[in-house]
Design a protein around this motif. Sequence first.
Motif, PDB file in Angstrom:
ATOM      1  N   ARG A   1      29.670  42.630   4.089  1.00 61.80           N
ATOM      2  CA  ARG A   1      30.185  43.954   4.423  1.00 61.80           C
ATOM      3  C   ARG A   1      29.334  44.991   3.704  1.00 61.80           C
ATOM      4  NH1 ARG A   1      35.370  47.269   2.557  1.00 61.80           N
ATOM      5  NH2 ARG A   1      35.563  48.540   4.431  1.00 61.80           N
ATOM      6  N   HIS A   2      28.866  45.965   4.432  1.00 60.84           N
ATOM      7  CA  HIS A   2      28.035  47.030   3.856  1.00 60.84           C
ATOM      8  C   HIS A   2      26.890  46.453   3.022  1.00 60.84           C
ATOM      9  CE1 HIS A   2      31.732  49.901   4.110  1.00 60.84           C
ATOM     10  NE2 HIS A   2      31.187  49.655   5.275  1.00 60.84           N
ATOM     11  N   GLY A   3      26.296  45.362   3.517  1.00 58.04           N
ATOM     12  CA  GLY A   3      25.119  44.791   2.877  1.00 58.04           C
ATOM     13  C   GLY A   3      25.397  43.830   1.738  1.00 58.04           C
ATOM     14  N   ARG A   4      26.658  43.725   1.350  1.00 57.45           N
ATOM     15  CA  ARG A   4      26.979  42.843   0.215  1.00 57.45           C
ATOM     16  C   ARG A   4      27.780  41.631   0.675  1.00 57.45           C
ATOM     17  NH1 ARG A   4      26.597  43.666  -5.152  1.00 57.45           N
ATOM     18  NH2 ARG A   4      25.358  45.481  -5.692  1.00 57.45           N
ATOM     19  N   VAL A   5      27.660  40.535  -0.093  1.00 60.78           N
ATOM     20  CA  VAL A   5      28.471  39.356   0.194  1.00 60.78           C
ATOM     21  C   VAL A   5      29.848  39.594  -0.422  1.00 60.78           C
ATOM     22  CG1 VAL A   5      28.738  36.886  -0.235  1.00 60.78           C
ATOM     23  CG2 VAL A   5      26.459  37.855   0.191  1.00 60.78           C
ATOM     24  N   VAL A   6      30.889  39.623   0.416  1.00 61.61           N
ATOM     25  CA  VAL A   6      32.234  39.845  -0.138  1.00 61.61           C
ATOM     26  C   VAL A   6      32.982  38.534  -0.336  1.00 61.61           C
ATOM     27  CG1 VAL A   6      32.478  42.202   0.731  1.00 61.61           C
ATOM     28  CG2 VAL A   6      33.270  40.288   2.140  1.00 61.61           C
ATOM     29  N   GLU A   7      32.583  37.498   0.412  1.00 64.77           N
ATOM     30  CA  GLU A   7      33.268  36.222   0.236  1.00 64.77           C
ATOM     31  C   GLU A   7      32.347  35.102   0.693  1.00 64.77           C
ATOM     32  OE1 GLU A   7      37.290  36.272   1.569  1.00 64.77           O
ATOM     33  OE2 GLU A   7      37.587  34.126   1.258  1.00 64.77           O
ATOM     34  N   THR A   8      32.444  33.977   0.022  1.00 62.70           N
ATOM     35  CA  THR A   8      31.652  32.816   0.441  1.00 62.70           C
ATOM     36  C   THR A   8      32.452  31.553   0.146  1.00 62.70           C
ATOM     37  OG1 THR A   8      29.574  31.645   0.089  1.00 62.70           O
ATOM     38  CG2 THR A   8      30.397  32.878  -1.767  1.00 62.70           C
ATOM     39  N   GLY A   9      32.279  30.546   0.966  1.00 58.44           N
ATOM     40  CA  GLY A   9      33.015  29.304   0.734  1.00 58.44           C
ATOM     41  C   GLY A   9      32.924  28.396   1.943  1.00 58.44           C
ATOM     42  N   LEU A  10      33.643  27.274   1.884  1.00 55.51           N
ATOM     43  CA  LEU A  10      33.664  26.364   3.021  1.00 55.51           C
ATOM     44  C   LEU A  10      34.302  27.080   4.209  1.00 55.51           C
ATOM     45  CD1 LEU A  10      34.731  23.054   1.252  1.00 55.51           C
ATOM     46  CD2 LEU A  10      32.445  23.745   2.008  1.00 55.51           C
ATOM     47  N   THR A  11      33.759  26.843   5.394  1.00 59.54           N
ATOM     48  CA  THR A  11      34.187  27.597   6.581  1.00 59.54           C
ATOM     49  C   THR A  11      35.702  27.535   6.786  1.00 59.54           C
ATOM     50  OG1 THR A  11      32.070  27.164   7.593  1.00 59.54           O
ATOM     51  CG2 THR A  11      33.837  27.807   9.080  1.00 59.54           C
TER      52      THR A  11
END
Length: 258
Positions: free
Chosen positions: A226-236
């Motif tokens: 969002r807006h160029g930044r990673v806001v969340e990451t993890g297993l799909t």
Amino acid sequence: MNREPILQVDNLTKLYAAGKGCEAVSFDLYPGEVLGIVGESGSGKSTLLNCLSVRLAPDEGDIHYLTRADEWVNLYGLSESRQRHLQRTEWGIVHQHPRDGLRMGVSAGANIGERLMATGERHYGNLRQTAQSWMNDVELDIARIDDKPTTYSGGMQQRLQIARNLVTHPRLVFMDEPTGGLDVSVQARLLDLLRQLVTEMNLAVVIVTHDLAVARLLAQRLIVMRHGRVVETGLTDQVLDDPQHAYTQLLVSSVLTS
Ligand SMILES: Nc1ncnc2c1ncn2[C@@H]1O[C@H](COP(=O)(O)OP(=O)(O)OP(=O)(O)O)[C@@H](O)[C@H]1O
């Protein structure tokens, strides 16, 4: 899964203006892993993909890649010709619009064969036979091997683009909305095909999509931007079934209610 990554991305940043582009993105990608990059339009997905595939120089950050020869290289420290060689031989880049990834003025067979020639194959009979075999694999009629892609439908062109990219047995494939412009029924069959090839060839893939259903089907892990930044990451499954960040919750619920 192999424990050594194939790609290490550290603090990658390319900003056109505040919040426009990608900022401080870091992740590792492992052989055989499919990483999905999702987010709404303008969130920076394509900017990130272009930086990863060395088509757009970042302002900051490093990308290290493990070559087929088992050598770690700093991608933006390589000469342009070495970068281009990697792109043509060890990587694939599947564009949303097949026109961007195919040579429209030469035959389907030549589109596949010329990629193979970049890896040193010169024998006409072998080139043609491999092109036929790949057309078969991506469910294209081999009787049309001498036709130009301009005479193919959009779905067929996308299949051809996939064959052109995979014929060199790449280690790493970048995909930008590969099913984006296609009818829903054509999309579904193409997604099945992609999923099968990715598994069979044990490909490491970075795929950009705004379609969470595509991400669910293909990717094991997600990065939400969002807006160029990673806001969340993890297993799909975790990210889509139990989103932690308010923006991801909105993204997931907007799909459920649309
Ligand atoms: N060459 C450029 N010059 C200036 N701004 C740009 C350029 N390319 C992209 N941007 C801006 O950077 C932001 C991110 O664009 P990007 O194309 O990476 O987003 P995206 O998530 O891929 O969007 P979409 O899903 O619509 O393709 C947008 O605000 C866009 O306008």
